[in-house]
Each structure stands twice: as structure tokens, then as C-alpha cells.
Design a protein around this motif. Sequence first.
Motif, PDB file in Angstrom:
ATOM      1  N   LYS A  16       0.681  -0.934  -0.001  1.00 18.93           N
ATOM      2  CA  LYS A  16       0.084  -0.559   0.267  1.00 18.93           C
ATOM      3  C   LYS A  16       0.653   1.193   0.285  1.00 18.93           C
ATOM      4  O   LYS A  16       0.454   2.360  -0.249  1.00 18.93           O
ATOM      5  CB  LYS A  16      -1.100   0.377   1.248  1.00 18.93           C
ATOM      6  CG  LYS A  16      -2.060  -1.098   1.138  1.00 18.93           C
ATOM      7  CD  LYS A  16      -3.264  -0.425   0.387  1.00 18.93           C
ATOM      8  CE  LYS A  16      -4.517  -0.397   0.490  1.00 18.93           C
ATOM      9  NZ  LYS A  16      -5.814   0.029  -0.659  1.00 18.93           N
ATOM     10  N   GLU A  76      -9.238  -5.836  -3.884  1.00 16.36           N
ATOM     11  CA  GLU A  76      -7.853  -5.623  -4.922  1.00 16.36           C
ATOM     12  C   GLU A  76      -7.162  -6.967  -5.255  1.00 16.36           C
ATOM     13  O   GLU A  76      -7.352  -7.031  -6.626  1.00 16.36           O
ATOM     14  CB  GLU A  76      -6.898  -5.506  -3.553  1.00 16.36           C
ATOM     15  CG  GLU A  76      -6.570  -3.636  -3.150  1.00 16.36           C
ATOM     16  CD  GLU A  76      -5.978  -4.028  -1.857  1.00 16.36           C
ATOM     17  OE1 GLU A  76      -5.576  -2.503  -1.385  1.00 16.36           O
ATOM     18  OE2 GLU A  76      -5.950  -4.512  -0.962  1.00 16.36           O
ATOM     19  N   ASP A 119      -5.165  -0.369  -6.415  1.00 11.31           N
ATOM     20  CA  ASP A 119      -5.815  -0.238  -6.490  1.00 11.31           C
ATOM     21  C   ASP A 119      -7.203   0.256  -7.971  1.00 11.31           C
ATOM     22  O   ASP A 119      -8.027   0.378  -8.130  1.00 11.31           O
ATOM     23  CB  ASP A 119      -6.361   1.313  -5.602  1.00 11.31           C
ATOM     24  CG  ASP A 119      -5.334   0.919  -4.199  1.00 11.31           C
ATOM     25  OD1 ASP A 119      -5.591   0.097  -3.764  1.00 11.31           O
ATOM     26  OD2 ASP A 119      -4.339   2.262  -3.926  1.00 11.31           O
TER      27      ASP A 119
END
Length: 218
Positions: A45, A171, A202
Amino acid sequence: MNINNRFMGSMLAVVAVAAGLLFATPSHADAKVVTDADATSAVTKTQVQNGTAKADGGEATGSAKLTPATKRWQSATITYKISSKSGYYKTVWQSAVKSWNKSGVVKLVATSGKADITLADKNSTMKNATVGITYSSYYNDKTMNNLKVMANAKSYVFKNVANRYHYSKSERTNVAEHELGHALGLEHNVGKGSVMYYATRDQSVSKPDVNGLVASYR
């Protein structure tokens, strides 16, 4: 008698040349099927948010507004089969199929028989951080719109890698969309707004990806 011999000799020569040309012409049965592999790199992330994910070795080319393609199916109606014992991953792939069907460019149709595209999940044995991969085969003697015509494709989402990088279900669905994009003939896009960006997490199917399909299946 000599004239007839010469005539017959000439005729035999013509027949021999014609036969040679006939045997020299390649048939569809002689066509070779070539297989490529396209992968999705897993990222954290933090890498996505900070934009530190590295480029994919120059594989992505062209404009971010149009996802490039090197292959396509002969028809825009393409059959698929989900080969998974997991209800979780069946819904992941079903969502990915729905996203591409929304484009209105291709029509992915489920089949229980032999399918053009097989969608599956498994654990990776690779040492790198590849979270998905697609193996797509094409005929080396056939093109449409200057693109190679596909023979079959198989896409995977790697469960253990997705778990390692803490991918959510949405995801993982994005990864499935990316791999299905490869199974439709699309390559990597240079832009991070495309589901075909090399390190999808994303991103979902977006306008550049639909533009790529329109250009491929026109």
C-alpha cells in the motif's frame, strides 16, 4: 514420336512444378501455436500511495490514454471457464468478467466445455512478488488488425502472494481484471490509472483499457 515425347516431358515438368507449389503451401494444420506469459507485480500500500513502484523494464509503451495490445481473439464473443474449488475466488473472477463485459466491446460467455480462457487461483512457487500471471497462446500465421490471433489463455491469481501483501478482496479482483485483460490481448499501460498498469492494486478497468479493446476489436 519425338514430338510426343517432348510434349509429354513438358507436361510432366509442369505437373511436377505445380505439385511442388502445392506441397510448399503451408496449411492451417502446420501452424505453430506460440505462448507468452504476462505477470502482475505485487506492491505494498505504501508503494502505491507514495508512487515508488518501479517501472516494468520498459515493457509498457505508448500513451496512458490507450492501453496497447499485441493480440486479440478472432471473435469479440469469447468463452471462459472458472476453474476453482474456492467460492471466494469464483466470485473474484465473476466480478472481473463483469467489469470487462461492461465495456460493451467484448462478450465473455461462461461455458462448462472447452473454453477460450480459463480463470484460476493457486499458490505461487516463484521467488519474486508476482501476484498474478497469464499464459496466452496465439497462431504464428494469423493476424487481425495487425494483431496476433489468440488460440487459448489461462490466467491465475496467486493466493499466497496476495495474502503476503494483505490484498483485500476488491484488490484481488483488480488483479483478476488485470490478468483477464492480458487474456483478452492487452499489454501493460504506462499510466497508473489503468487496470493494466504493471503493478495493479487499486486500479479497476478504466477508459484507457476500454479504448484499447475498441482499437483491438474494431
